[in-house]
Structure formats: C-alpha cells, structure tokens
Design a protein around this motif. Sequence first.
Motif, PDB file in Angstrom:
ATOM      1  N   ASP A  17       0.824  -1.201   0.000  1.00  0.00           N
ATOM      2  CA  ASP A  17       0.000   0.000   0.000  1.00  0.00           C
ATOM      3  C   ASP A  17       0.864   1.260   0.000  1.00  0.00           C
ATOM      4  OD1 ASP A  17      -2.214  -1.590   0.032  1.00  0.00           O
ATOM      5  OD2 ASP A  17      -3.002  -0.855   1.950  1.00  0.00           O
ATOM      6  N   GLU A  18       1.932   1.241   0.784  1.00  0.00           N
ATOM      7  CA  GLU A  18       2.765   2.442   0.856  1.00  0.00           C
ATOM      8  C   GLU A  18       3.559   2.633  -0.441  1.00  0.00           C
ATOM      9  OE1 GLU A  18       4.889   2.574   4.584  1.00  0.00           O
ATOM     10  OE2 GLU A  18       3.028   2.426   5.730  1.00  0.00           O
ATOM     11  N   ARG A  19       3.962   1.507  -1.064  1.00  0.00           N
ATOM     12  CA  ARG A  19       4.619   1.633  -2.367  1.00  0.00           C
ATOM     13  C   ARG A  19       3.638   2.192  -3.409  1.00  0.00           C
ATOM     14  NH1 ARG A  19       7.381  -3.742  -3.948  1.00  0.00           N
ATOM     15  NH2 ARG A  19       6.080  -4.717  -2.364  1.00  0.00           N
ATOM     16  N   GLY A  20       2.377   1.777  -3.301  1.00  0.00           N
ATOM     17  CA  GLY A  20       1.365   2.308  -4.216  1.00  0.00           C
ATOM     18  C   GLY A  20       1.178   3.807  -4.062  1.00  0.00           C
ATOM     19  N   HIS A  21       1.138   4.255  -2.815  1.00  0.00           N
ATOM     20  CA  HIS A  21       1.033   5.702  -2.585  1.00  0.00           C
ATOM     21  C   HIS A  21       2.202   6.439  -3.244  1.00  0.00           C
ATOM     22  CE1 HIS A  21      -1.614   4.961   1.164  1.00  0.00           C
ATOM     23  NE2 HIS A  21      -2.350   5.592   0.282  1.00  0.00           N
ATOM     24  N   LEU A  22       3.414   5.925  -3.022  1.00  0.00           N
ATOM     25  CA  LEU A  22       4.590   6.626  -3.549  1.00  0.00           C
ATOM     26  C   LEU A  22       4.634   6.551  -5.074  1.00  0.00           C
ATOM     27  CD1 LEU A  22       7.350   5.730  -0.914  1.00  0.00           C
ATOM     28  CD2 LEU A  22       5.802   7.707  -0.981  1.00  0.00           C
ATOM     29  N   GLU A  23       4.227   5.408  -5.640  1.00  0.00           N
ATOM     30  CA  GLU A  23       4.226   5.301  -7.102  1.00  0.00           C
ATOM     31  C   GLU A  23       3.250   6.317  -7.709  1.00  0.00           C
ATOM     32  OE1 GLU A  23       3.544   1.361  -8.641  1.00  0.00           O
ATOM     33  OE2 GLU A  23       4.457   1.910 -10.571  1.00  0.00           O
ATOM     34  N   PHE A  24       2.075   6.453  -7.093  1.00  0.00           N
ATOM     35  CA  PHE A  24       1.114   7.456  -7.571  1.00  0.00           C
ATOM     36  C   PHE A  24       1.702   8.861  -7.466  1.00  0.00           C
ATOM     37  CE2 PHE A  24      -2.067  10.640  -6.313  1.00  0.00           C
ATOM     38  CZ  PHE A  24      -2.802  10.708  -7.491  1.00  0.00           C
TER      39      PHE A  24
END
Lengths: 205, 205
Positions: free
Chosen positions: B14-21
């Motif tokens: 989830d945190e990687r998804g936030h940063l990728e966005f």
Amino acid sequence: VAHASVDDLALPDDERGHLEFLVAAHGLTAIERVNRVLDGSRGETSAEHSWHLALTALALAPSVAAKLDLLDVLAMLLVHDVVEVDAGDVPIYDADARAAAEATEQVAAQRLFGLLPAPDTARLADLWGAFEAAQTPEARFARAVDRLQPILVHWAGDGAAWRERGVTVAQERALAEVVGGFWPALKPLADALIDDAQRRGMLAD
Amino acid sequence: VAHASVDDLALPDDERGHLEFLVAAHGLTAIERVNRVLDGSRGETSAEHSWHLALTALALAPSVAAKLDLLDVLAMLLVHDVVEVDAGDVPIYDADARAAAEATEQVAAQRLFGLLPAPDTARLADLWGAFEAAQTPEARFARAVDRLQPILVHWAGDGAAWRERGVTVAQERALAEVVGGFWPALKPLADALIDDAQRRGMLAD
C-alpha cells in the motif's frame, strides 16, 4: 504602456484585494527549488512543490493521519510557501541562511497576506503562522509532509540534484529524523527511500 | 543502470502504491498550458495551475461560497488535472480536441488513480469524476474557479498569450458565461478582467 493593474478593475475593494493577492502569489512559479522535476531538466518551482505537498497529504492522510482536520492541513500547505514570492527559497541544507530568512519572511507575510481583505488577511496569515509554529497535530503532519516530499522527488529523479551538491547519507538521515519527529508514521517512508538511495549510490558517504 | 523504482523500496504494497502514484502525478510539472507565468517566459505547468486554483478557492470561498464543503472543493482541484500526466493538456479553445480527449482521460484516470491502494483509488477517482460531472455545488464552484483563473493569469501577463493566439473578446465573453453558469458570484470578476483586457487591447475584436 503601463502594466495591467487591479486598480483599473471595476470591482469593490475587497474583490480587487483578492485578485491582487492571487496575482502576487502566482509569483511562486518563478521560485526554483533545489530538487528537480522528474526528468532533471529544471528545479521544481515552489508553486509545483506546494501542489504536490497538498496532493501527498490528500493521498496519505486516511492511512497515516485519519483523525486530523484535513482541510486545515491542505490550507496550510497551500499557503506555506507564499512568503517566498518576496523572500525566495532558502535550501534546507543551509542552516545559517534559514535562520536569517525568518525576519524576511515575517515582512513578506505582512505584505502579501495584507493584500487581502482584512478577515482573509488574518485567516491566511494564521494558517502560515500555524505551519511555522508546528504546534498543532495538523501543522506537524503538514511539516512532516514538507520534509518527506523532497526526499521522494530527489529519489525519483535518481538523485541528480543530490549528487551535484554532494549531499550525504547523514544529511538525509537527519531529515528522516525530522520527518519522524513531526509525524512518526511517515518516517518508514523516508527511511525506505534513503535506504534505496544509499544502495544506489545517490548520496555521498 | 536501472532507474529508481518503488519495487525496490522495503515497504508494504500500500505504501509503495502511494509513492508510485505521487511520483507519477509529479509528471504534471511537465505539462505546459497556454497561459504563461507572470513574466511571460514560459507556459504555466498544470501542477502550478492546480495549486493556484486551490489557493484561489481558499481565498475566495468565505466571500462567495461560504456554505460549501471547502475540503471537497480543494480535494477536487488538487486531483482534477492528474489525468493530464498521460493525456496531456487540451486547450479550452479547441472544442473538437476537448471532446476527443474524454476517452483518453478515462483511461488515464484508471491507470493513474489505479496506482493507489484500492480505497484511495476509489476516493481520488470519485473526486475527479465529480469535478468532471459538475453536478454538486462543490464541483460547480471548482469548475468556475478553473475557468476564472486562466482569465486572471492571462490578464496579469498583459495578455501576451492571448495576443499571440489572436484570442477574441467574444471567446473570453463566452468563458465568462461559463464561469457565471457554474457560479454566478464569480462572474463579476471575470467580466471586470475582460472589460479591462478589452480596453487595453489584449483581445482581438
């Protein structure tokens, strides 16, 4: 030929004040920061930085800061750099210059927020003051986001600006401590970015 | 050497998804709009535009839209242009291209907001959809601000981009009607700016 001036607009004083402030604030598009845009071609402007901070807070708040007044957080982030229109951006790596900038920024806040009608002057100046004071949970979360986002953008740009300035692992680890001091739940993100930056040699020893 | 990738970050998905966005969204710093920054040296980026819209809403809301949910307005303005990272900016003066862009923007919204963890995908995609649909008072105020702000910035830059493209008084009067259709209390600001622009010869007859 004289430049366009709000004095020539057929509007009540309050509405001219709003527009004069908004035109002056647009000057944040002329303030370039140390961290670059993704392709490395230029510095990120303070206007772009302010937007990206607000977007970061909007994206992360439900996961890491669900109890905060998110409107207050976003409003602080939208105004926090407006003083740079007059005072410029002082890189975080220059501690002496940062201290000297405080008086300049106070004068800038008075001039710039003072362009607004009185109730809005007080409202926006208070948002800026709360961000600077970092006393409320909302301000502390906003301050943490303001320290985390440059780490993310430097990392995403393969550390080009870090390398050029010889920024060290220790300097970024100190910034991660600042992030964690303001908002502990954001520190793991800062740590993970710096770990990877160190592994890839983006930062000096 | 491979570029920095969120896949290499020691973080939960989830945190990687936030940063990728957030990294992908930073691409709005590469999208240049028709209206210029104040000194005319380059186009305003969509990132800068998004920030200035949110600041405009924050400054004006108590005077002209006091009953709205301002958090909803700001959140919509912060995300409304993110699709341009994939779809680019389509100038408002090109009606055919605007219509063609809608399908492209839907695909872009799915990809970009889809980088986020599921609850945040839905939350941010809904904000974008609400802005596009322009049904709620918050969306209509946001849409009015999105139409008013370029008039202000063109005017503040002495109409340089208007002159270069031969934009007419009638085109800007039509935009003022759009502003007023979305939010009547903002129409006098658009009218006053266009009146002065016409008087100064910034717009073609």
